[in-house]
Design a protein around this motif. Structure first.
Motif, PDB file in Angstrom:
ATOM      1  N   SER A 261       6.423   8.775   2.155  1.00 57.57           N
ATOM      2  CA  SER A 261       5.805   7.640   2.856  1.00 57.57           C
ATOM      3  C   SER A 261       4.302   7.838   2.970  1.00 57.57           C
TER       4      SER A 261
ATOM      5  N   LEU B  85       2.739   7.147  -0.477  1.00 59.55           N
ATOM      6  CA  LEU B  85       2.694   5.723  -0.817  1.00 59.55           C
ATOM      7  C   LEU B  85       1.681   4.968   0.038  1.00 59.55           C
TER       8      LEU B  85
ATOM      9  N   LEU C 162      -1.873   4.574  -1.412  1.00 57.74           N
ATOM     10  CA  LEU C 162      -2.133   3.819  -2.641  1.00 57.74           C
ATOM     11  C   LEU C 162      -3.404   2.986  -2.494  1.00 57.74           C
TER      12      LEU C 162
ATOM     13  N   VAL D 155       4.630   1.735   6.020  1.00 57.91           N
ATOM     14  CA  VAL D 155       5.195   2.025   4.697  1.00 57.91           C
ATOM     15  C   VAL D 155       6.589   2.637   4.852  1.00 57.91           C
TER      16      VAL D 155
ATOM     17  N   CYS E 259      10.220   5.654  -5.504  1.00 60.02           N
ATOM     18  CA  CYS E 259       8.753   5.538  -5.509  1.00 60.02           C
ATOM     19  C   CYS E 259       8.281   4.630  -6.636  1.00 60.02           C
TER      20      CYS E 259
ATOM     21  N   GLU F  99       6.159   1.201  -6.177  1.00 63.04           N
ATOM     22  CA  GLU F  99       4.843   1.029  -6.780  1.00 63.04           C
ATOM     23  C   GLU F  99       4.805  -0.171  -7.724  1.00 63.04           C
TER      24      GLU F  99
END
Length: 449
Positions: free
Chosen positions: A166, A169, A172, A195, A232, A236
């Motif tokens: 988490s 991510l 990002l 997230v 993941c 994404e």
């Protein structure tokens, strides 16, 4: 002048004795009635078993009937947790993962119980302070010493792969470009919490469970690499699609879609479309026009009923499963016109037609009647009695590759045979099975209509 405060250590055995003889007051009238969750309680006990120091506890002392009474100013939850554990009211369980998993206090080895009772806690003890000064101390401790929020506590309570992923991510670059999080949210780990909420719903479906994140932190603490990598990658790819829709020409940070409730539903609408095997087309211009139109019209006081409903669901019970699912279905229907390049899904047709109808009657100029031989004056030349749904069709011109509100047109039902259409919705609604102008029943076309 006598010192008002003294610092002194006391063992857990002392605290138990005070409680047993009735000289410990745990909740003065100014204390908040807060209850820790299971994870917080278990990890406090784990800290004690590992001899990790805890912050000071604030109490006031008074002598009454030749006995010392202590009233807790700050530290109520810690003391309560310790006493309930000593009373065998809960056992050690996840996120605890030590050698005493599943055991209550009485089931611990004798030497471990003795060490637990001898664990020392620093106390700040006040003597002779009047009630108003005690309240001031309590206020200052809780106002100026910023407590850890739930996500900051999770970092201590739930070490493991779910939280680690988490955090990765949440960093990002695309999320920064979208303007989802401000500096304060980043500083307090609220970006990671959000997230984590998306990731939990990605794994287990949309819900309103307040402990969904904690459950996933516990259940995915040890997460096989192949499974976590696939999750993941899917996450994404959804973010990449959203970033493509909201590019530099139409930045999300300047729209309502960056709001947490909106983005949550947007994320899962895209996720479901991608899981259905659909992909974004090259031309997103009409989709962006739709999103701009909706952005401008969505409001609790909107004259467009379905968009007013959407706005209300963003503020009233915004995090309930039902509100989240309804918003997601609405956004999915709008997006599907570009993702699928068709208008052949019944839920999509229902939502798009209702939205088109509501916008038409609210604005009476949002869609035109080009191609309809009797559509002159469609921007207001007809009185309300003539504009009934049974005499209208919503259609997309032949050659349309996307089916958005922004490239839809209106015509009268009587002119149905005159329009060259790729797809038609009768009356901006689907009251039942509807024939398109190629003679196919709805759901029975070859995919071109």
């Amino acid at each position: 002048m006598a010192k008002k405060w003294q610092s002194s250590p006391h063992t857990i055995a002392d605290i138990r004795e005070w409680n047993n003889n009735g000289t410990l007051l745990l909740q003065p009238d100014y204390q908040r009635r807060e209850v820790w969750g299971d994870a917080a309680r278990v990890m406090l006990i784990d800290s004690i078993l590992n001899d990790i120091p805890m912050p000071k506890i604030f109490v006031s002392k008074a002598i009454k009937d030749m006995r010392t009474y202590r009233s807790v100013i700050d530290g109520q939850q810690r003391i309560t947790t310790i006493l309930t554990f000593l009373n065998d009211d809960f056992e050690l369980k996840g996120p605890y993962s030590g050698p005493y998993d599943g055991k209550k206090f009485s089931e611990l080895p004798e030497e471990v119980r003795d060490e637990f009772l001898l664990y020392s806690i620093d106390f700040n003890e006040a003597s002779g302070l009047p009630p108003e000064e005690l309240r001031e101390v309590y206020s200052r401790v809780n106002k100026y010493l910023v407590p850890l929020n739930r996500q900051e506590l999770r970092k201590a309570d739930f070490p493991g792969e779910f939280l680690k992923i988490s955090e990765g991510l949440a960093s990002l670059d695309a999320l920064d470009d979208m303007g989802l999080f401000n500096a304060t949210a980043r500083r307090r780990s609220l970006d990671v919490e959000y997230v984590s909420e998306l990731l939990a719903a990605q794994l287990r479906g949309i819900s309103d469970k307040k402990d969904a994140i904690d459950e996933c932190c516990r259940d995915y603490a040890a997460w096989p690499v192949a499974e976590s990598a696939a999750t993941c990658a899917e996450f994404e790819k959804v973010i990449a699609d959203i970033a493509e829709i909201f590019d530099s020409t139409y930045p999300m940070k300047k729209t309502r879609w960056k709001q947490k409730a909106d983005f949550y539903s947007f994320f899962f609408a895209v996720l479901e479309l991608k899981r259905s095997g659909l992909a974004l087309p090259a031309d997103l211009s009409f989709l962006r026009k739709d999103l701009t139109l909706l952005d401008n019209l969505i409001a609790p006081t909107s004259e467009v009923p379905i968009l007013s409903k959407y706005a209300v669901y963003c503020v009233s019970q915004a995090n309930s499963a039902s509100s989240r699912s309804w918003r997601m279905a609405f956004i999915r229907a709008i997006l599907r016109g570009s993702y699928a390049g068709s208008i052949d899904d019944k839920e999509q047709r229902d939502i798009v037609s209702e939205t088109a109808r509501d916008i038409w009657f609210a604005l009476n100029s949002s869609f035109n009647g080009d191609g309809c031989s009797s559509a002159e004056g469609f921007d207001g030349g007809y009185d309300e009695g003539e504009m009934n749904l049974g005499r209208l069709i919503l259609y997309w011109p032949a050659g349309s590759s996307v089916f958005q509100l922004s490239n839809a047109k209106w015509a009268h039902s009587m002119c149905k045979d005159d329009v060259d259409a790729a797809a038609i919705i009768e009356g901006a609604e689907i009251p039942g099975v509807v024939e398109d102008d190629y003679g196919h029943e709805d759901g029975d076309s070859d995919g071109d209509h």
